[in-house]
Design a protein around this motif. Sequence first.
Motif, PDB file in Angstrom:
ATOM      1  N   GLY A  92       0.798  -1.237   0.000  1.00 33.87           N
ATOM      2  CA  GLY A  92       0.000   0.000   0.000  1.00 33.87           C
ATOM      3  C   GLY A  92       0.822   1.275   0.000  1.00 33.87           C
ATOM      4  N   ALA A  93       2.159   1.147   0.152  1.00 30.35           N
ATOM      5  CA  ALA A  93       3.006   2.336   0.020  1.00 30.35           C
ATOM      6  C   ALA A  93       3.393   2.543  -1.438  1.00 30.35           C
ATOM      7  CB  ALA A  93       4.268   2.176   0.867  1.00 30.35           C
ATOM      8  N   GLY A  94       3.137   1.534  -2.257  1.00 24.38           N
ATOM      9  CA  GLY A  94       3.530   1.596  -3.671  1.00 24.38           C
ATOM     10  C   GLY A  94       2.544   2.408  -4.497  1.00 24.38           C
ATOM     11  N   TYR A  95       2.813   2.430  -5.772  1.00 24.52           N
ATOM     12  CA  TYR A  95       2.043   3.266  -6.707  1.00 24.52           C
ATOM     13  C   TYR A  95       0.544   2.920  -6.693  1.00 24.52           C
ATOM     14  CZ  TYR A  95       0.480   4.663 -11.448  1.00 24.52           C
ATOM     15  OH  TYR A  95      -0.202   5.165 -12.516  1.00 24.52           O
ATOM     16  N   ILE A  96       0.193   1.717  -7.084  1.00 22.85           N
ATOM     17  CA  ILE A  96      -1.228   1.399  -7.244  1.00 22.85           C
ATOM     18  C   ILE A  96      -1.899   1.237  -5.872  1.00 22.85           C
ATOM     19  CG2 ILE A  96      -2.888  -0.197  -8.280  1.00 22.85           C
ATOM     20  CD1 ILE A  96      -0.653  -0.884 -10.354  1.00 22.85           C
ATOM     21  N   GLY A  97      -1.233   0.505  -4.968  1.00 17.21           N
ATOM     22  CA  GLY A  97      -1.810   0.263  -3.637  1.00 17.21           C
ATOM     23  C   GLY A  97      -2.159   1.552  -2.908  1.00 17.21           C
ATOM     24  N   SER A  98      -1.333   2.588  -3.064  1.00 22.07           N
ATOM     25  CA  SER A  98      -1.605   3.839  -2.339  1.00 22.07           C
ATOM     26  C   SER A  98      -2.830   4.556  -2.923  1.00 22.07           C
ATOM     27  CB  SER A  98      -0.384   4.755  -2.365  1.00 22.07           C
ATOM     28  OG  SER A  98      -0.043   5.095  -3.694  1.00 22.07           O
ATOM     29  N   HIS A  99      -3.037   4.448  -4.225  1.00 21.92           N
ATOM     30  CA  HIS A  99      -4.233   5.055  -4.815  1.00 21.92           C
ATOM     31  C   HIS A  99      -5.494   4.313  -4.355  1.00 21.92           C
ATOM     32  CE1 HIS A  99      -1.242   6.947  -7.443  1.00 21.92           C
ATOM     33  NE2 HIS A  99      -2.163   7.835  -7.725  1.00 21.92           N
ATOM     34  N   VAL A 100      -5.372   2.990  -4.263  1.00 24.52           N
ATOM     35  CA  VAL A 100      -6.524   2.201  -3.802  1.00 24.52           C
ATOM     36  C   VAL A 100      -6.800   2.517  -2.329  1.00 24.52           C
ATOM     37  CG1 VAL A 100      -7.407  -0.135  -3.463  1.00 24.52           C
ATOM     38  CG2 VAL A 100      -6.080   0.391  -5.514  1.00 24.52           C
ATOM     39  N   ALA A 101      -5.733   2.626  -1.528  1.00 27.10           N
ATOM     40  CA  ALA A 101      -5.905   2.941  -0.100  1.00 27.10           C
ATOM     41  C   ALA A 101      -6.632   4.280   0.051  1.00 27.10           C
ATOM     42  CB  ALA A 101      -4.552   2.974   0.597  1.00 27.10           C
ATOM     43  N   LYS A 102      -6.262   5.244  -0.759  1.00 24.13           N
ATOM     44  CA  LYS A 102      -6.909   6.561  -0.669  1.00 24.13           C
ATOM     45  C   LYS A 102      -8.404   6.451  -0.982  1.00 24.13           C
ATOM     46  CE  LYS A 102      -7.186  11.219  -2.462  1.00 24.13           C
ATOM     47  NZ  LYS A 102      -6.582  12.388  -3.070  1.00 24.13           N
ATOM     48  N   TYR A 109       7.538  -7.635  -6.597  1.00 28.71           N
ATOM     49  CA  TYR A 109       8.538  -6.969  -7.429  1.00 28.71           C
ATOM     50  C   TYR A 109       7.970  -6.942  -8.839  1.00 28.71           C
ATOM     51  CZ  TYR A 109      11.789  -7.707  -3.544  1.00 28.71           C
ATOM     52  OH  TYR A 109      12.398  -7.718  -2.320  1.00 28.71           O
ATOM     53  N   ILE A 110       8.249  -5.858  -9.571  1.00 26.16           N
ATOM     54  CA  ILE A 110       7.484  -5.652 -10.809  1.00 26.16           C
ATOM     55  C   ILE A 110       8.320  -5.356 -12.056  1.00 26.16           C
ATOM     56  CG2 ILE A 110       5.550  -4.747  -9.441  1.00 26.16           C
ATOM     57  CD1 ILE A 110       6.256  -1.988 -10.844  1.00 26.16           C
ATOM     58  N   VAL A 111       9.635  -5.415 -11.951  1.00 28.29           N
ATOM     59  CA  VAL A 111      10.442  -5.005 -13.106  1.00 28.29           C
ATOM     60  C   VAL A 111      10.771  -6.239 -13.975  1.00 28.29           C
ATOM     61  CG1 VAL A 111      12.538  -3.813 -13.858  1.00 28.29           C
ATOM     62  CG2 VAL A 111      11.371  -3.107 -11.745  1.00 28.29           C
ATOM     63  N   VAL A 112      10.135  -6.308 -15.141  1.00 22.19           N
ATOM     64  CA  VAL A 112      10.214  -7.521 -15.967  1.00 22.19           C
ATOM     65  C   VAL A 112      11.660  -7.903 -16.326  1.00 22.19           C
ATOM     66  CG1 VAL A 112       9.479  -8.574 -18.146  1.00 22.19           C
ATOM     67  CG2 VAL A 112       7.861  -7.211 -16.807  1.00 22.19           C
ATOM     68  N   PRO A 113      12.482  -6.992 -16.879  1.00 25.22           N
ATOM     69  CA  PRO A 113      13.854  -7.416 -17.234  1.00 25.22           C
ATOM     70  C   PRO A 113      14.651  -7.879 -16.015  1.00 25.22           C
ATOM     71  CG  PRO A 113      13.346  -5.246 -18.162  1.00 25.22           C
ATOM     72  CD  PRO A 113      12.224  -5.592 -17.243  1.00 25.22           C
ATOM     73  N   PRO A 115       3.102   8.044  -8.866  1.00 23.69           N
ATOM     74  CA  PRO A 115       4.145   7.017  -8.933  1.00 23.69           C
ATOM     75  C   PRO A 115       5.397   7.433  -8.148  1.00 23.69           C
ATOM     76  CG  PRO A 115       3.450   7.720 -11.137  1.00 23.69           C
ATOM     77  CD  PRO A 115       2.791   8.621 -10.173  1.00 23.69           C
ATOM     78  N   THR A 116       5.909   6.515  -7.341  1.00 23.32           N
ATOM     79  CA  THR A 116       7.125   6.824  -6.567  1.00 23.32           C
ATOM     80  C   THR A 116       8.143   5.706  -6.760  1.00 23.32           C
ATOM     81  OG1 THR A 116       6.237   5.688  -4.640  1.00 23.32           O
ATOM     82  CG2 THR A 116       5.881   8.064  -4.736  1.00 23.32           C
ATOM     83  N   TYR A 117       8.197   5.172  -7.953  1.00 24.97           N
ATOM     84  CA  TYR A 117       9.081   4.034  -8.187  1.00 24.97           C
ATOM     85  C   TYR A 117      10.537   4.403  -7.945  1.00 24.97           C
ATOM     86  CZ  TYR A 117       5.227   1.864 -10.752  1.00 24.97           C
ATOM     87  OH  TYR A 117       4.031   1.318 -11.120  1.00 24.97           O
ATOM     88  N   THR A 118      11.264   3.466  -7.350  1.00 24.06           N
ATOM     89  CA  THR A 118      12.701   3.663  -7.254  1.00 24.06           C
ATOM     90  C   THR A 118      13.368   3.318  -8.595  1.00 24.06           C
ATOM     91  OG1 THR A 118      12.734   1.509  -6.166  1.00 24.06           O
ATOM     92  CG2 THR A 118      12.942   3.416  -4.750  1.00 24.06           C
ATOM     93  N   GLN A 119      12.709   2.470  -9.411  1.00 23.30           N
ATOM     94  CA  GLN A 119      13.223   2.145 -10.760  1.00 23.30           C
ATOM     95  C   GLN A 119      12.109   2.404 -11.779  1.00 23.30           C
ATOM     96  OE1 GLN A 119      15.383  -1.712 -11.288  1.00 23.30           O
ATOM     97  NE2 GLN A 119      14.599  -2.193  -9.278  1.00 23.30           N
ATOM     98  N   PRO A 120      11.923   3.638 -12.270  1.00 25.55           N
ATOM     99  CA  PRO A 120      10.817   3.891 -13.195  1.00 25.55           C
ATOM    100  C   PRO A 120      11.076   3.290 -14.567  1.00 25.55           C
ATOM    101  CG  PRO A 120      12.102   5.889 -12.864  1.00 25.55           C
ATOM    102  CD  PRO A 120      12.759   4.823 -12.054  1.00 25.55           C
ATOM    103  N   THR A 121      10.255   2.323 -14.967  1.00 22.68           N
ATOM    104  CA  THR A 121      10.482   1.665 -16.260  1.00 22.68           C
ATOM    105  C   THR A 121       9.307   1.874 -17.209  1.00 22.68           C
ATOM    106  OG1 THR A 121       9.562  -0.358 -15.342  1.00 22.68           O
ATOM    107  CG2 THR A 121      11.949  -0.166 -15.314  1.00 22.68           C
ATOM    108  N   HIS A 122       8.170   2.332 -16.712  1.00 17.88           N
ATOM    109  CA  HIS A 122       6.995   2.443 -17.572  1.00 17.88           C
ATOM    110  C   HIS A 122       7.132   3.603 -18.548  1.00 17.88           C
ATOM    111  CE1 HIS A 122       5.443   0.206 -14.021  1.00 17.88           C
ATOM    112  NE2 HIS A 122       4.918  -0.519 -14.986  1.00 17.88           N
TER     113      HIS A 122
END
Length: 328
Positions: free
Chosen positions: A14-24, A81-85, A187-194
């Motif tokens: 819930g601190a991540g990108y999508i989870g935090s929007h859902v929490a709100k 974890y979400i980074v495909v490569p 978005p608060t990614y530490t590794q922005p890949t999108h």
Amino acid sequence: MGLKDPIRVVVTGGAGYIGSHVAKLLVKRGYEVLVIDNLASSSGKNLLYGEFYPLDLANEEGLCELFREKMPDVVMHFAAYIVVPESVEHPLKYYYNNVGNTLRLLSAMQRAGIKNFIFSSSAAVYGIPESIPVEETAPLNPISPYGESKAMVEKILRDMSLAGELRYVSLRYFNVAGADPEGEIGPTYTQPTHLILRALKTAKGEFPFLEIYGTDYPTPDGTCVRDYIHVMDLAEAHILAMEYLLSGGSSEVLNCGYGKGHSVREVVKLAKAVTGIDFEVRETGRRPGDPPVLVAKVEKIKRVLGFRPKYEDLFLIIKHAWEWERKN
Ligand SMILES: NC(=O)c1ccc[n+]([C@@H]2O[C@H](COP(=O)([O-])OP(=O)(O)OC[C@H]3O[C@@H](n4cnc5c(N)ncnc54)[C@H](O)[C@@H]3O)[C@@H](O)[C@H]2O)c1
């Protein structure tokens, strides 16, 4: 239904990108939210809604203790974890967290007697689909350990559901983008890949140029086509999925997208229009494993959940993401 009032929802990741929007959105709708996150891949900046528990999902005893004390009605599971490569380079890291720790979470739920589960799955489970738009019944052929980890969890959930151990909704997200229209979180990614995020960060000067991977795909302009969904519409889909489960709905797997494709070039053009910055773009070769077109068939989520998106407009998605980027 015999439910407590208010309904209590655990949001892992819930601190991540999508989870935090859902929490709100959950808090705004009057639900009680418990956020579990170990801040492995987020800064904590988005922790504005719900009560925060800094737990690692590897800690099954800690989860079980929390669940027994709080007895949540539903668990929404975003943590992964979400980074495909990176998953291709470090498969064990991905299987350990995305599958192993999901098992620990499910086991803690079972021990505490919690039976409603919403899972963040991904279009990555389809791999390179045979037909477009891709339907939920399409074969699962993931081509990365990341996609495989999501497909494995879906199989575990299906078997648990068949055995009556829980009911779940697995939401297969397509490309999630945008930010809270009120500008509080993003978005608060530490590794922005999108792509959208990379484009906007390039406009901001955080990257010297944006790369387009492949311009010879069998698509109208030669670049890959994706189905982008606004993160707040996705958040709404989670609330609908939860209400569906709590009113007795049976387990379901649902695509989450708009059913409309946009090419990489289209995204770049809109990102330049939104930002007013003509950032540098470099065309390079294809990346292994990128499907030419990935667009969802979305009839099922509309029918089962009555999902009606509010932000179905790529310009608006990029605009909200840019408003967030500019501020942060
Ligand atoms: N972003 C997308 O376009 C997209 C597309 C398809 C599916 N998904 C899925 O949606 C979910 C959320 O993605 P996101 O984009 O918000 O990513 P994110 O990295 O912003 O959020 C994931 C959160 O989980 C936390 N986390 C990871 N491992 C943990 C652990 N062991 N214990 C506790 N917390 C842990 C991280 O610290 C992070 O805050 C993921 O499951 C992802 O696979 C995302």
